[in-house]
Enzyme design. Sequence first.
Site, PDB file in Angstrom:
ATOM      1  N   HIS A  26       0.835  -1.194   0.000  1.00 15.11           N
ATOM      2  CA  HIS A  26       0.000   0.000   0.000  1.00 15.11           C
ATOM      3  C   HIS A  26       0.874   1.251   0.000  1.00 15.11           C
ATOM      4  O   HIS A  26       2.031   1.234   0.426  1.00 15.11           O
ATOM      5  CB  HIS A  26      -0.952   0.025   1.206  1.00 15.11           C
ATOM      6  CG  HIS A  26      -0.278   0.204   2.524  1.00 15.11           C
ATOM      7  ND1 HIS A  26       0.254  -0.857   3.235  1.00 15.11           N
ATOM      8  CD2 HIS A  26      -0.037   1.307   3.286  1.00 15.11           C
ATOM      9  CE1 HIS A  26       0.773  -0.429   4.364  1.00 15.11           C
ATOM     10  NE2 HIS A  26       0.619   0.902   4.420  1.00 15.11           N
ATOM     11  N   CYS A  27       0.282   2.332  -0.538  1.00 10.45           N
ATOM     12  CA  CYS A  27       0.870   3.666  -0.456  1.00 10.45           C
ATOM     13  C   CYS A  27      -0.203   4.586   0.092  1.00 10.45           C
ATOM     14  O   CYS A  27      -1.096   4.139   0.805  1.00 10.45           O
ATOM     15  CB  CYS A  27       1.408   4.117  -1.819  1.00 10.45           C
ATOM     16  SG  CYS A  27       0.122   4.328  -3.073  1.00 10.45           S
ATOM     17  N   GLN A  28      -0.159   5.859  -0.243  1.00 11.64           N
ATOM     18  CA  GLN A  28      -1.157   6.773   0.290  1.00 11.64           C
ATOM     19  C   GLN A  28      -2.502   6.611  -0.408  1.00 11.64           C
ATOM     20  O   GLN A  28      -3.542   6.644   0.235  1.00 11.64           O
ATOM     21  CB  GLN A  28      -0.674   8.222   0.169  1.00 11.64           C
ATOM     22  CG  GLN A  28      -1.572   9.259   0.814  1.00 11.64           C
ATOM     23  CD  GLN A  28      -1.606   9.159   2.334  1.00 11.64           C
ATOM     24  OE1 GLN A  28      -0.793   8.466   2.946  1.00 11.64           O
ATOM     25  NE2 GLN A  28      -2.546   9.843   2.960  1.00 11.64           N
ATOM     26  N   GLY A  70      -2.924   4.316  -3.494  1.00 10.06           N
ATOM     27  CA  GLY A  70      -3.042   3.099  -4.297  1.00 10.06           C
ATOM     28  C   GLY A  70      -2.321   3.165  -5.624  1.00 10.06           C
ATOM     29  O   GLY A  70      -2.243   2.157  -6.328  1.00 10.06           O
ATOM     30  N   TYR A 116      -3.545   3.953   2.072  1.00  8.57           N
ATOM     31  CA  TYR A 116      -3.574   4.309   3.490  1.00  8.57           C
ATOM     32  C   TYR A 116      -4.580   5.411   3.771  1.00  8.57           C
ATOM     33  O   TYR A 116      -5.181   5.445   4.842  1.00  8.57           O
ATOM     34  CB  TYR A 116      -2.178   4.741   3.940  1.00  8.57           C
ATOM     35  CG  TYR A 116      -2.125   5.170   5.384  1.00  8.57           C
ATOM     36  CD1 TYR A 116      -2.075   4.213   6.400  1.00  8.57           C
ATOM     37  CD2 TYR A 116      -2.130   6.513   5.740  1.00  8.57           C
ATOM     38  CE1 TYR A 116      -2.030   4.591   7.740  1.00  8.57           C
ATOM     39  CE2 TYR A 116      -2.095   6.899   7.077  1.00  8.57           C
ATOM     40  CZ  TYR A 116      -2.044   5.940   8.065  1.00  8.57           C
ATOM     41  OH  TYR A 116      -2.023   6.326   9.391  1.00  8.57           O
TER      42      TYR A 116
END
Length: 564
Positions: free
Chosen positions: A512-514, A516, A540
């Site tokens: 995951h990142c901030q 997607g 996130y």
Amino acid sequence: MKVVIIGGVAGGASAAARLRRLDESAEIIMLERGPYISYANCGLPYYVGGEINQKEALTLQTPQSFHQRFGIDVRTEHEAVEINPEKKTVLIRELATGKDYEESYDKLILSPGGEPARPPIPGIDSQNVFTLRTVPDSIRIREFIQQKRPRKAVIMGGGFIGLEMAENLMRAGVAVTVVEAMEHVMAALDYDMASEVQQYLRHQGVELVLSQRVTAITPQENGLLIALENETTLDADLLLLSAGIRPESTLAANAGLSVNKRGAIKTDSHMRTSNKDIYAVGDAVEITNLVTELPGYVPLAGPANKQGRIAADHINGLPAKYRGTQGSSVMKLFDMTVASTGLNEAAAKAAGLEYDKIHIFSPSHATYYPGAANLTLKVLFELPTGRILGGQVIGFDGVDKRCDVLATAIRAEMTAYDLAELELCYAPPYSSAKDPVNMAGFAIENILTKKVRQFHWNDIPRIVDDPNAILLDVRTDMEWSNGSIPGAIHIPLDSLRDHLKELEQEKEIYVHCQSGLRSYLACRILTQNGFSCSNLSGGYRLYSLIRGNQSYDQTPAHPCGLHI
């Protein structure tokens, strides 16, 4: 031909005007028990809050103007009290005098609308308890605010009217608490998208009490004491009932017309009831869902207007059909716009559809042009076809046009591949070369073609407890330091290739990142290096909003440098 129409506003007034355009010689009588035949129902909250100052602005047509333009016999404050289908007559009561009389018809159109639900709660008929359906309702609430200067209001129900009234009561200087029986506001949205709306409402000062029902209303010397099912109480100077709409179909049921369990009048695709000479339109009728083809109830002005037109067409021998309702809607909440169309997850599950969904966090226009604001899009799609089933959009600019494109795609039975190919208007002040709708198409296409797998926010507890799984955060060091998912390990995207040997290839990696987007790129790197991985839809940011770990942050959009 003689046509009697019971009820005005959206459906009845549209039918009357269309009938006249099609047949100059028809005798048309429109009955309305209230003083207004056509008014801006959706504008009523904004009159209460003072955004619309003149009540005359709410009136779209007066009986005099309607008669003058269309030659229609408009009778306000005349109530239809009984229909005799065998004699083809309507018993009408002139409310000013109490006098009853009969009117015959060749064709009858019912447009009685819906009425606010009034649950059987002790004290619900107390003074200072209001509903909002008509112009007189809005006048009463506005006059109460101006004369009594209430400090606190409780709104029972977090749907469209309830939330619009929350904004407008606060505009009028009243503190607002919304009590909602469901676990989230706005039933048209899914829980994950409603979480963003709820965070924003709290940011604006609206108090939310969720998963609670009002159990009693007790008048006090200085207002109301409102009891909830968890045995807590709320003080208020006024209470607005906004617990939903129910079809006002008693007249139809008493005439022997078919209604469903909810009381909505059943019609065919021409808007004919179970009696071939009686039609019904608007908020009183059962609809067919355009996507699932299942019966439903969606009280919206757009469908009501179209149904009135179709009924008039069919009466005049035209082969018009109503194909169904998809529930396209949009709402202003302070500076935020919330829109949805088609199915949400609850509806898709109820219909037994196999589906998946994606979340996109995308700028409303080119980020190098000033004023770009982020949009949150959720799109439901059918498996394995990729047919678009539903869309939900939240943001501050360009929300309505993206949802309108999704609504058109649903009606045209388009797929994600079609969304990816759409050629939409582009200039830096209005969009990006790859519009958010295109980006949604690209993201779904990547899933359908197995370029990436995805997981969702509610899968995280299972993943954290799985010894054969790795939860990988590829955000920057600064983002990581501001908060993270418990149990995750951290390797920034730009250094991922240098740390591949630190990851165990036999384990499933959940990235995951901030938002997607960067994690999608990480998944492409990992997959092509022999790892099995999945990408967190919505990233996130969505997880944190749902978990309540993050206060609402209305920051400007910024480029992420990623091309799907």
